[in-house]
Design an enzyme around this catalytic site. Structure first.
Site, PDB file in Angstrom:
ATOM      1  N   SER A  13       0.830  -1.215   0.000  1.00 23.33           N
ATOM      2  CA  SER A  13       0.000   0.000   0.000  1.00 23.33           C
ATOM      3  C   SER A  13       0.865   1.266   0.000  1.00 23.33           C
ATOM      4  CB  SER A  13      -0.980   0.003   1.180  1.00 23.33           C
ATOM      5  OG  SER A  13      -0.320   0.163   2.404  1.00 23.33           O
ATOM      6  N   ARG A  65      22.707 -14.211   2.759  1.00 25.10           N
ATOM      7  CA  ARG A  65      22.094 -12.914   2.433  1.00 25.10           C
ATOM      8  C   ARG A  65      22.801 -12.227   1.274  1.00 25.10           C
ATOM      9  NH1 ARG A  65      18.428 -11.122   6.363  1.00 25.10           N
ATOM     10  NH2 ARG A  65      18.683 -12.173   8.337  1.00 25.10           N
ATOM     11  N   MET A  90      10.750  -6.528   4.174  1.00 26.54           N
ATOM     12  CA  MET A  90      10.967  -7.125   5.488  1.00 26.54           C
ATOM     13  C   MET A  90      12.210  -8.018   5.555  1.00 26.54           C
ATOM     14  SD  MET A  90       8.524  -5.542   6.910  1.00 26.54           S
ATOM     15  CE  MET A  90       8.224  -6.211   8.541  1.00 26.54           C
ATOM     16  N   HIS A 109       9.036   3.318   8.456  1.00 28.00           N
ATOM     17  CA  HIS A 109       8.961   2.452   9.636  1.00 28.00           C
ATOM     18  C   HIS A 109       7.758   2.876  10.478  1.00 28.00           C
ATOM     19  CE1 HIS A 109      10.422  -0.201  12.774  1.00 28.00           C
ATOM     20  NE2 HIS A 109      10.148   0.760  13.631  1.00 28.00           N
ATOM     21  N   ASP A 145      17.024   0.767  11.348  1.00 27.91           N
ATOM     22  CA  ASP A 145      16.006   1.774  11.679  1.00 27.91           C
ATOM     23  C   ASP A 145      16.596   2.986  12.407  1.00 27.91           C
ATOM     24  OD1 ASP A 145      14.031   0.142  10.543  1.00 27.91           O
ATOM     25  OD2 ASP A 145      13.642  -0.881  12.439  1.00 27.91           O
TER      26      ASP A 145
HETATM   27  C1  GAR Z   1       3.950  -0.656   6.696  1.00 23.51           C
HETATM   28  O1  GAR Z   1       3.233  -0.400   7.867  1.00 23.51           O
HETATM   29  C2  GAR Z   1       5.418  -0.312   6.906  1.00 23.51           C
HETATM   30  O2  GAR Z   1       5.620   0.813   7.715  1.00 23.51           O
HETATM   31  C3  GAR Z   1       5.916  -1.556   7.588  1.00 23.51           C
HETATM   32  O3  GAR Z   1       5.278  -2.613   6.917  1.00 23.51           O
HETATM   33  C4  GAR Z   1       4.016  -2.172   6.422  1.00 23.51           C
HETATM   34  C5  GAR Z   1       3.930  -2.479   4.933  1.00 23.51           C
HETATM   35  O4  GAR Z   1       2.662  -2.235   4.439  1.00 23.51           O
HETATM   36  N1  GAR Z   1       7.330  -1.646   7.515  1.00 23.51           N
HETATM   37  C6  GAR Z   1       8.097  -2.208   8.444  1.00 23.51           C
HETATM   38  O5  GAR Z   1       7.639  -2.718   9.443  1.00 23.51           O
HETATM   39  C7  GAR Z   1       9.583  -2.174   8.157  1.00 23.51           C
HETATM   40  N2  GAR Z   1      10.322  -2.716   9.254  1.00 23.51           N
HETATM   41  P1  GAR Z   1       2.422  -2.059   2.864  1.00 23.51           P
HETATM   42  O6  GAR Z   1       3.024  -3.306   2.199  1.00 23.51           O
HETATM   43  O7  GAR Z   1       0.934  -2.036   2.721  1.00 23.51           O
HETATM   44  O8  GAR Z   1       3.086  -0.806   2.428  1.00 23.51           O
END
Ligand code: GAR
Length: 196
Positions: A13, A65, A90, A109, A145
């Site tokens: 999103s 990795r 992620m 984040h 982060d």
């Molecule tokens: C979002 O809330 C983003 O901030 C978080 O994952 C979600 C992804 O949603 N990111 C983290 O936690 C990074 N460590 P999306 O795929 O709908 O954008």
């Protein structure tokens, strides 16, 4: 026009918010949406908007990795991006990958950094009894982060909030914050954005 590649792992999103803003306001061009998960829902959404997509499954690489990242970097570099946006990506990145895109890699984040780096940010904010929560866009540096903050958006924590209700409220702000930061970043402006 700056060329922007976006890395996702899930629904995408935030990626959609970035792609829509770039294409509507014509300040940057989305040249790639790439994922470590070939089944990530965001890939089809990006393709439907006409953005080139790629996936490099991290699983066959196991604990290697560097090998996963080499394959990913090859896909990324083929599209010659100026800026790399992590949007719900992620995977922990190695210092080598981070160095390769140093100064031009952003991440969003779901907490008000420096509070709650890592996972489970909303659960931690609720457990701590915080009155507000939010999200941060920052430059990616070797420490997880912890890179320079380029923008933050705040939301209240409301009585009765659950992890899901708080995450949804924060996510709405993520969709406003990330494009606002990118608009500045493409011009070289690193003044932090503050929302609302
Ligand atoms: C979002 O809330 C983003 O901030 C978080 O994952 C979600 C992804 O949603 N990111 C983290 O936690 C990074 N460590 P999306 O795929 O709908 O954008």
């Amino acid at each position: 026009m700056k060329r922007v590649a976006i890395l996702i792992s899930g629904g995408g999103s935030n990626m959609l918010a970035l792609v829509r803003d770039m294409t509507q306001a014509h300040y940057a061009q989305p040249v790639l949406v790439a994922s470590n998960d070939p089944a990530a829902g965001g890939l089809a959404k990006a393709a439907a908007l006409g953005v080139p997509t790629a996936s490099v499954d991290h699983r066959p690489h196991g604990k290697d990795r560097a090998a996963f990242e080499a394959a990913l970097a090859e896909k990324i570099d083929a599209t010659r991006p100026d800026i790399l946006c992590l949007a719900g990506f992620m995977r922990i990145l190695t210092p080598g990958f981070i160095r390769r895109y140093e100064g031009r890699m952003l991440n969003i984040h779901p907490s008000l950094l420096p509070k709650y780096p890592g996972l489970h940010t909303h659960a931690l904010a609720l457990a701590a009894g915080d009155a507000e929560a939010g999200c941060t866009v920052h430059e990616v540096t070797a420490e997880l982060d912890a890179g320079p903050i380029l923008g933050q958006a705040r939301v209240p924590v409301l009585p009765g909030d659950t992890e899901d209700s708080l995450a949804a409220r924060v996510l709405t702000m993520e969709h406003q914050l990330y494009p606002a930061v990118l608009r500045r970043f493409v011009t070289g402006d690193r003044t932090p954005v503050s929302l609302p």
